[in-house]
Design an enzyme around this catalytic site. Structure first.
Site, PDB file in Angstrom:
ATOM      1  N   SER A 107       0.826  -1.210   0.000  1.00  0.00           N
ATOM      2  CA  SER A 107       0.000   0.000   0.000  1.00  0.00           C
ATOM      3  C   SER A 107       0.863   1.264   0.000  1.00  0.00           C
ATOM      4  O   SER A 107       1.952   1.270   0.573  1.00  0.00           O
ATOM      5  CB  SER A 107      -0.879  -0.005   1.256  1.00  0.00           C
ATOM      6  OG  SER A 107      -1.421   1.278   1.505  1.00  0.00           O
ATOM      7  N   TYR A 130      -2.359   5.619  -4.108  1.00  0.00           N
ATOM      8  CA  TYR A 130      -3.400   6.608  -3.830  1.00  0.00           C
ATOM      9  C   TYR A 130      -2.922   7.903  -4.448  1.00  0.00           C
ATOM     10  O   TYR A 130      -1.745   8.265  -4.282  1.00  0.00           O
ATOM     11  CB  TYR A 130      -3.538   6.837  -2.323  1.00  0.00           C
ATOM     12  CG  TYR A 130      -4.371   5.822  -1.591  1.00  0.00           C
ATOM     13  CD1 TYR A 130      -5.638   5.464  -2.030  1.00  0.00           C
ATOM     14  CD2 TYR A 130      -3.904   5.250  -0.407  1.00  0.00           C
ATOM     15  CE1 TYR A 130      -6.402   4.545  -1.324  1.00  0.00           C
ATOM     16  CE2 TYR A 130      -4.664   4.338   0.301  1.00  0.00           C
ATOM     17  CZ  TYR A 130      -5.917   3.986  -0.164  1.00  0.00           C
ATOM     18  OH  TYR A 130      -6.681   3.083   0.532  1.00  0.00           O
ATOM     19  N   THR A 156      -5.992   2.743  -6.697  1.00  0.00           N
ATOM     20  CA  THR A 156      -7.238   2.639  -5.919  1.00  0.00           C
ATOM     21  C   THR A 156      -8.097   3.864  -6.198  1.00  0.00           C
ATOM     22  O   THR A 156      -7.650   5.001  -6.031  1.00  0.00           O
ATOM     23  CB  THR A 156      -6.926   2.497  -4.419  1.00  0.00           C
ATOM     24  OG1 THR A 156      -6.189   1.284  -4.251  1.00  0.00           O
ATOM     25  CG2 THR A 156      -8.192   2.440  -3.582  1.00  0.00           C
ATOM     26  N   LYS A 252      -8.601  -0.512  -8.845  1.00  0.00           N
ATOM     27  CA  LYS A 252      -9.215  -1.194  -7.689  1.00  0.00           C
ATOM     28  C   LYS A 252     -10.291  -0.325  -7.053  1.00  0.00           C
ATOM     29  O   LYS A 252     -10.040   0.846  -6.748  1.00  0.00           O
ATOM     30  CB  LYS A 252      -8.129  -1.503  -6.654  1.00  0.00           C
ATOM     31  CG  LYS A 252      -8.644  -2.077  -5.350  1.00  0.00           C
ATOM     32  CD  LYS A 252      -7.503  -2.504  -4.461  1.00  0.00           C
ATOM     33  CE  LYS A 252      -7.965  -3.066  -3.146  1.00  0.00           C
ATOM     34  NZ  LYS A 252      -8.420  -2.014  -2.229  1.00  0.00           N
ATOM     35  N   HIS A 276     -13.712  -1.758  -0.896  1.00  0.00           N
ATOM     36  CA  HIS A 276     -12.677  -1.422   0.072  1.00  0.00           C
ATOM     37  C   HIS A 276     -12.921  -2.161   1.401  1.00  0.00           C
ATOM     38  O   HIS A 276     -12.674  -1.626   2.479  1.00  0.00           O
ATOM     39  CB  HIS A 276     -12.644   0.096   0.289  1.00  0.00           C
ATOM     40  CG  HIS A 276     -11.267   0.661   0.505  1.00  0.00           C
ATOM     41  ND1 HIS A 276     -10.587   1.370  -0.463  1.00  0.00           N
ATOM     42  CD2 HIS A 276     -10.439   0.636   1.573  1.00  0.00           C
ATOM     43  CE1 HIS A 276      -9.418   1.752   0.018  1.00  0.00           C
ATOM     44  NE2 HIS A 276      -9.298   1.316   1.245  1.00  0.00           N
TER      45      HIS A 276
HETATM   46  C1  FMN Z   1      -6.737  -2.503   7.591  1.00  0.00           C
HETATM   47  C2  FMN Z   1      -7.033  -2.267   6.144  1.00  0.00           C
HETATM   48  C3  FMN Z   1      -6.282  -1.321   5.462  1.00  0.00           C
HETATM   49  C4  FMN Z   1      -6.517  -1.130   4.090  1.00  0.00           C
HETATM   50  N1  FMN Z   1      -5.730  -0.259   3.406  1.00  0.00           N
HETATM   51  C5  FMN Z   1      -5.874  -0.151   2.071  1.00  0.00           C
HETATM   52  C6  FMN Z   1      -4.978   0.651   1.314  1.00  0.00           C
HETATM   53  O1  FMN Z   1      -4.059   1.253   1.847  1.00  0.00           O
HETATM   54  N2  FMN Z   1      -5.190   0.718  -0.022  1.00  0.00           N
HETATM   55  C7  FMN Z   1      -6.204   0.053  -0.654  1.00  0.00           C
HETATM   56  O2  FMN Z   1      -6.346   0.137  -1.865  1.00  0.00           O
HETATM   57  N3  FMN Z   1      -7.060  -0.724   0.046  1.00  0.00           N
HETATM   58  C8  FMN Z   1      -6.903  -0.851   1.375  1.00  0.00           C
HETATM   59  N4  FMN Z   1      -7.744  -1.667   2.076  1.00  0.00           N
HETATM   60  C9  FMN Z   1      -8.753  -2.458   1.362  1.00  0.00           C
HETATM   61  C10 FMN Z   1      -8.162  -3.817   0.967  1.00  0.00           C
HETATM   62  O3  FMN Z   1      -7.169  -3.658  -0.003  1.00  0.00           O
HETATM   63  C11 FMN Z   1      -9.246  -4.753   0.416  1.00  0.00           C
HETATM   64  O4  FMN Z   1      -9.951  -4.103  -0.598  1.00  0.00           O
HETATM   65  C12 FMN Z   1     -10.205  -5.241   1.505  1.00  0.00           C
HETATM   66  O5  FMN Z   1      -9.507  -5.488   2.698  1.00  0.00           O
HETATM   67  C13 FMN Z   1     -10.927  -6.488   1.052  1.00  0.00           C
HETATM   68  O6  FMN Z   1     -11.854  -6.904   2.007  1.00  0.00           O
HETATM   69  P1  FMN Z   1     -11.536  -8.031   3.126  1.00  0.00           P
HETATM   70  O7  FMN Z   1     -10.681  -7.363   4.156  1.00  0.00           O
HETATM   71  O8  FMN Z   1     -12.868  -8.400   3.632  1.00  0.00           O
HETATM   72  O9  FMN Z   1     -10.792  -9.170   2.432  1.00  0.00           O
HETATM   73  C14 FMN Z   1      -7.530  -1.873   3.435  1.00  0.00           C
HETATM   74  C15 FMN Z   1      -8.288  -2.793   4.146  1.00  0.00           C
HETATM   75  C16 FMN Z   1      -8.034  -3.003   5.486  1.00  0.00           C
HETATM   76  C17 FMN Z   1      -8.831  -4.055   6.217  1.00  0.00           C
END
Ligand code: FMN
Length: 379
Positions: A107, A130, A156, A252, A276
């Site tokens: 990330s 981002y 994203t 994404k 997300h």
């Molecule tokens: C703690 C956390 C931090 C996240 N940070 C980002 C991020 O920095 N960039 C991003 O594109 N998605 C981020 N996401 C979304 C994840 O990439 C992903 O889309 C999501 O976790 C999928 O759902 P799941 O946790 O139920 O598998 C984050 C999700 C979580 C849980």
């Protein structure tokens, strides 16, 4: 990792090992968490078709993602503050992913920097971008991903403004991440976590520190994101990113058929159907309910990936059946990381691999590449 049988066991162990502010940050969804819950509920509602007396003695879980062979139809999703679940969390997760033969995505909001992960791992990883207001910085970040030989850029598109997570406010999540006095008692009961963080390479956002103004003072995560992230982001900016990134681009955060059609025309190699993880627009549909329409509309033009709520191998089968070529997992591996570092992430992947394998067999399917809507039970 003995006595760990499923992802929920990893979650429970992470809850005990990771300070509350960081566990809650990972676990929660935005606002009333309707979309977070819908991601799970809608997956569980999809019933699989049990088939018998099919010779499934040899089964194949391997496939390709963006043309590259993978041992499983999975990638580790980008996770902000991953290195606060466990010291050097991004490096450990990348190593576990690569050992398992699947991609790891770093990330923008990681603790270890692009360079840290590149230096500590041998296999190329993906970088998630981002877009912030300072385009000079974003251009430089893309250059850093190119220099680190990242094998895909994941842009994203669903976080122009930040969906509020109530717990982050209550727990005082700040930028840079700060250990508040009121959390010290909690941390006192998590010595292994504290030692890991102390020994880790970094304690703040590795990609941003020293590059982004406003990192010096401490503000809330929400305020800081509001000041840095660009709410004017548009499809034109996708072109801008595309013109700077020579490799494979993944968009994404697509949840709508019209957006998916536009995305497919940008030259992106793949899209991720995602909300997300229920952390942005609360009240949005679950990712799994959005998937089939999107896959039908653009599946022939662009590779369709999926994330949101995957906690079992059966969930992976459900997503592939409804049109995804592969899935990203977020919390499933974050819990593993909090529970046991690299071994915990490896355990999360192994759990999903074994469950996927058994689900494949019991639906009478020999290869993940053969999964389609025929594996869904008619209700
Ligand atoms: C703690 C956390 C931090 C996240 N940070 C980002 C991020 O920095 N960039 C991003 O594109 N998605 C981020 N996401 C979304 C994840 O990439 C992903 O889309 C999501 O976790 C999928 O759902 P799941 O946790 O139920 O598998 C984050 C999700 C979580 C849980």
């Amino acid at each position: 990792m003995r006595n760990i049988a499923c992802i929920e066991d990893l979650r429970e162990r992470a809850r005990r090992k990771v300070p509350r502010a960081f566990f809650d940050y990972a676990d929660a969804g935005s606002y009333a968490q309707e979309t977070l819950r819908a991601n799970r509920d809608d997956l569980e509602r999809i019933k699989l078709r049990q088939r018998v007396l099919v010779d499934v003695s040899s089964r194949d879980l391997g496939t390709t993602i963006l043309g590259a062979p993978v041992s499983l139809p999975l990638a580790l999703a980008p996770i902000g503050l991953c290195g606060m679940q466990h010291g050097d969390g991004e490096i450990l997760a990348a190593r576990a992913a690569h050992a398992a033969g699947i991609p790891f995505c770093l990330s923008t909001m990681s603790i270890c920097s692009i360079e840290d992960v590149a230096e500590a791992t041998r296999t190329p990883f993906w970088f998630q971008l981002y877009v912030m207001r300072d385009r000079g910085f974003i251009g430089a970040l893309i250059e850093r991903a190119i220099a680190a030989k990242c094998s895909a850029l994941v842009l994203t598109v669903d976080l122009q403004v930040l969906g509020q997570r109530h717990c982050d406010i209550k727990n005082g999540m700040t930028v840079p991440p700060q250990i508040r006095l009121k959390n010290v008692l909690d941390i006192g009961t998590k010595p292994a976590w504290a030692l890991g963080i102390l020994k880790g390479k970094r304690k703040t956002f590795g990609n941003l520190a020293g590059h982004v103004r406003g990192m010096e003072g401490v503000t809330s995560l929400a305020q800081w994101t509001a000041s840095q992230f660009d709410p004017s982001l548009s499809w034109k900016d996708v072109e801008w990113v595309r013109s700077r990134w020579p490799g494979k681009l993944i968009l994404k955060g697509i949840l709508d058929v019209e957006d998916a059609k536009t995305a497919a025309k940008t030259g992106a190699a793949a899209i991720v159907v995602s909300n997300h993880g229920g952390r942005q627009l609360d009240g949005a549909p679950s990712s799994i309910s959005a998937l089939p329409k999107i896959a039908d509309a653009v599946g022939a033009d662009v590779e369709v990936m999926f994330d949101g709520g995957i906690r079992t191998g059966a969930d992976v089968v459900r997503a592939l059946a409804l049109g995804a070529r592969s899935c990203m997992i977020g919390r499933a591996y974050v819990y593993g990381l909090g529970a046991g570092g690299q071994a915990g992430v490896a355990k999360a992947i192994e759990i999903l691999r074994n469950e996927l394998d058994v689900t494949l067999a019991l639906t009478g399917t020999k290869s993940v590449r053969d999964i389609d809507r025929r594996v869904i039970a008619q209700m």
